[in-house]
Write a protein that holds these residues in place. Structure first.
Motif, PDB file in Angstrom:
ATOM      1  N   VAL A  24       9.092  -2.446 -21.110  1.00  0.00           N
ATOM      2  CA  VAL A  24       7.752  -3.021 -20.968  1.00  0.00           C
ATOM      3  C   VAL A  24       6.723  -2.156 -21.681  1.00  0.00           C
ATOM      4  N   ARG A  25       6.823  -0.839 -21.533  1.00  0.00           N
ATOM      5  CA  ARG A  25       5.887   0.085 -22.195  1.00  0.00           C
ATOM      6  C   ARG A  25       5.937  -0.084 -23.715  1.00  0.00           C
ATOM      7  N   ARG A  26       7.146  -0.144 -24.260  1.00  0.00           N
ATOM      8  CA  ARG A  26       7.269  -0.278 -25.717  1.00  0.00           C
ATOM      9  C   ARG A  26       6.830  -1.653 -26.212  1.00  0.00           C
ATOM     10  N   MET A  27       7.062  -2.690 -25.428  1.00  0.00           N
ATOM     11  CA  MET A  27       6.582  -4.023 -25.821  1.00  0.00           C
ATOM     12  C   MET A  27       5.060  -4.053 -25.846  1.00  0.00           C
ATOM     13  N   GLU A  28       4.425  -3.386 -24.891  1.00  0.00           N
ATOM     14  CA  GLU A  28       2.964  -3.309 -24.880  1.00  0.00           C
ATOM     15  C   GLU A  28       2.449  -2.550 -26.100  1.00  0.00           C
ATOM     16  N   GLN A  29       3.112  -1.449 -26.448  1.00  0.00           N
ATOM     17  CA  GLN A  29       2.719  -0.685 -27.638  1.00  0.00           C
ATOM     18  C   GLN A  29       2.859  -1.534 -28.901  1.00  0.00           C
ATOM     19  N   LEU A  30       3.977  -2.233 -29.024  1.00  0.00           N
ATOM     20  CA  LEU A  30       4.206  -3.066 -30.204  1.00  0.00           C
ATOM     21  C   LEU A  30       3.207  -4.215 -30.259  1.00  0.00           C
ATOM     22  N   LYS A  36      -0.873  -8.936 -31.379  1.00  0.00           N
ATOM     23  CA  LYS A  36      -0.451 -10.188 -30.737  1.00  0.00           C
ATOM     24  C   LYS A  36       0.301  -9.870 -29.465  1.00  0.00           C
ATOM     25  N   ALA A  37       0.116 -10.719 -28.461  1.00  0.00           N
ATOM     26  CA  ALA A  37       0.911 -10.578 -27.241  1.00  0.00           C
ATOM     27  C   ALA A  37       2.329 -11.049 -27.539  1.00  0.00           C
ATOM     28  N   LEU A  38       3.279 -10.161 -27.362  1.00  0.00           N
ATOM     29  CA  LEU A  38       4.672 -10.514 -27.641  1.00  0.00           C
ATOM     30  C   LEU A  38       5.370 -10.943 -26.365  1.00  0.00           C
ATOM     31  N   PRO A  39       6.083 -12.063 -26.405  1.00  0.00           N
ATOM     32  CA  PRO A  39       6.829 -12.476 -25.220  1.00  0.00           C
ATOM     33  C   PRO A  39       7.968 -11.508 -24.936  1.00  0.00           C
ATOM     34  N   LYS A  40       8.287 -11.329 -23.670  1.00  0.00           N
ATOM     35  CA  LYS A  40       9.281 -10.333 -23.282  1.00  0.00           C
ATOM     36  C   LYS A  40      10.698 -10.896 -23.172  1.00  0.00           C
ATOM     37  N   GLY A  41      10.918 -12.129 -23.555  1.00  0.00           N
ATOM     38  CA  GLY A  41      12.269 -12.681 -23.469  1.00  0.00           C
ATOM     39  C   GLY A  41      12.515 -13.741 -24.512  1.00  0.00           C
ATOM     40  N   ALA A  42      13.753 -13.905 -24.884  1.00  0.00           N
ATOM     41  CA  ALA A  42      14.112 -14.874 -25.917  1.00  0.00           C
ATOM     42  C   ALA A  42      13.963 -16.312 -25.433  1.00  0.00           C
ATOM     43  N   SER A  43      13.882 -16.529 -24.132  1.00  0.00           N
ATOM     44  CA  SER A  43      13.758 -17.884 -23.621  1.00  0.00           C
ATOM     45  C   SER A  43      12.311 -18.359 -23.561  1.00  0.00           C
ATOM     46  N   HIS A  44      11.362 -17.482 -23.863  1.00  0.00           N
ATOM     47  CA  HIS A  44       9.955 -17.861 -23.858  1.00  0.00           C
ATOM     48  C   HIS A  44       9.735 -18.909 -24.947  1.00  0.00           C
ATOM     49  N   PRO A  45       9.042 -20.010 -24.635  1.00  0.00           N
ATOM     50  CA  PRO A  45       8.872 -21.102 -25.624  1.00  0.00           C
ATOM     51  C   PRO A  45       8.215 -20.679 -26.941  1.00  0.00           C
ATOM     52  N   SER A  46       7.367 -19.668 -26.916  1.00  0.00           N
ATOM     53  CA  SER A  46       6.659 -19.280 -28.144  1.00  0.00           C
ATOM     54  C   SER A  46       7.424 -18.272 -28.983  1.00  0.00           C
ATOM     55  N   ILE A  47       8.622 -17.887 -28.580  1.00  0.00           N
ATOM     56  CA  ILE A  47       9.342 -16.823 -29.292  1.00  0.00           C
ATOM     57  C   ILE A  47       9.604 -17.199 -30.751  1.00  0.00           C
ATOM     58  N   VAL A  48       9.894 -18.462 -31.013  1.00  0.00           N
ATOM     59  CA  VAL A  48      10.168 -18.875 -32.389  1.00  0.00           C
ATOM     60  C   VAL A  48       8.912 -18.765 -33.235  1.00  0.00           C
ATOM     61  N   THR A  49       7.798 -19.261 -32.725  1.00  0.00           N
ATOM     62  CA  THR A  49       6.535 -19.210 -33.471  1.00  0.00           C
ATOM     63  C   THR A  49       6.064 -17.782 -33.651  1.00  0.00           C
TER      64      THR A  49
END
Length: 65
Positions: A24-30, A36-49
């Motif tokens: 979570v810490r590294r996702m927040e840094q990235l 941009k807010a990055l989704p934390k899972g591959a199943s999130h609907p916006s992951i492709v976009t």
């Protein structure tokens, strides 16, 4: 060795908590780094976009011969 319900072992549970916190810490840094807010899972609907936009904005996608 694999074990089902391994998180019943306190050391495995602790390692899982620490690993998730670091993820979570590294996702927040990235997210801050790319603006941009990055989704934390591959199943999130916006992951492709989001993934496509990030690749197009950060990676070289064509090469000249």
């Amino acid at each position: 060795m694999q074990q089902t319900h391994a998180e019943e072992d306190i050391s495995v549970a602790a390692a899982s908590i620490l690993a998730r916190a670091e993820f979570v810490r590294r996702m927040e840094q990235l997210s801050k780094r790319v603006g941009k807010a990055l989704p934390k899972g591959a199943s999130h609907p916006s992951i492709v976009t989001v993934g496509r936009e990030l690749v197009l904005s950060m990676a070289k996608i064509y090469w000249q011969k």
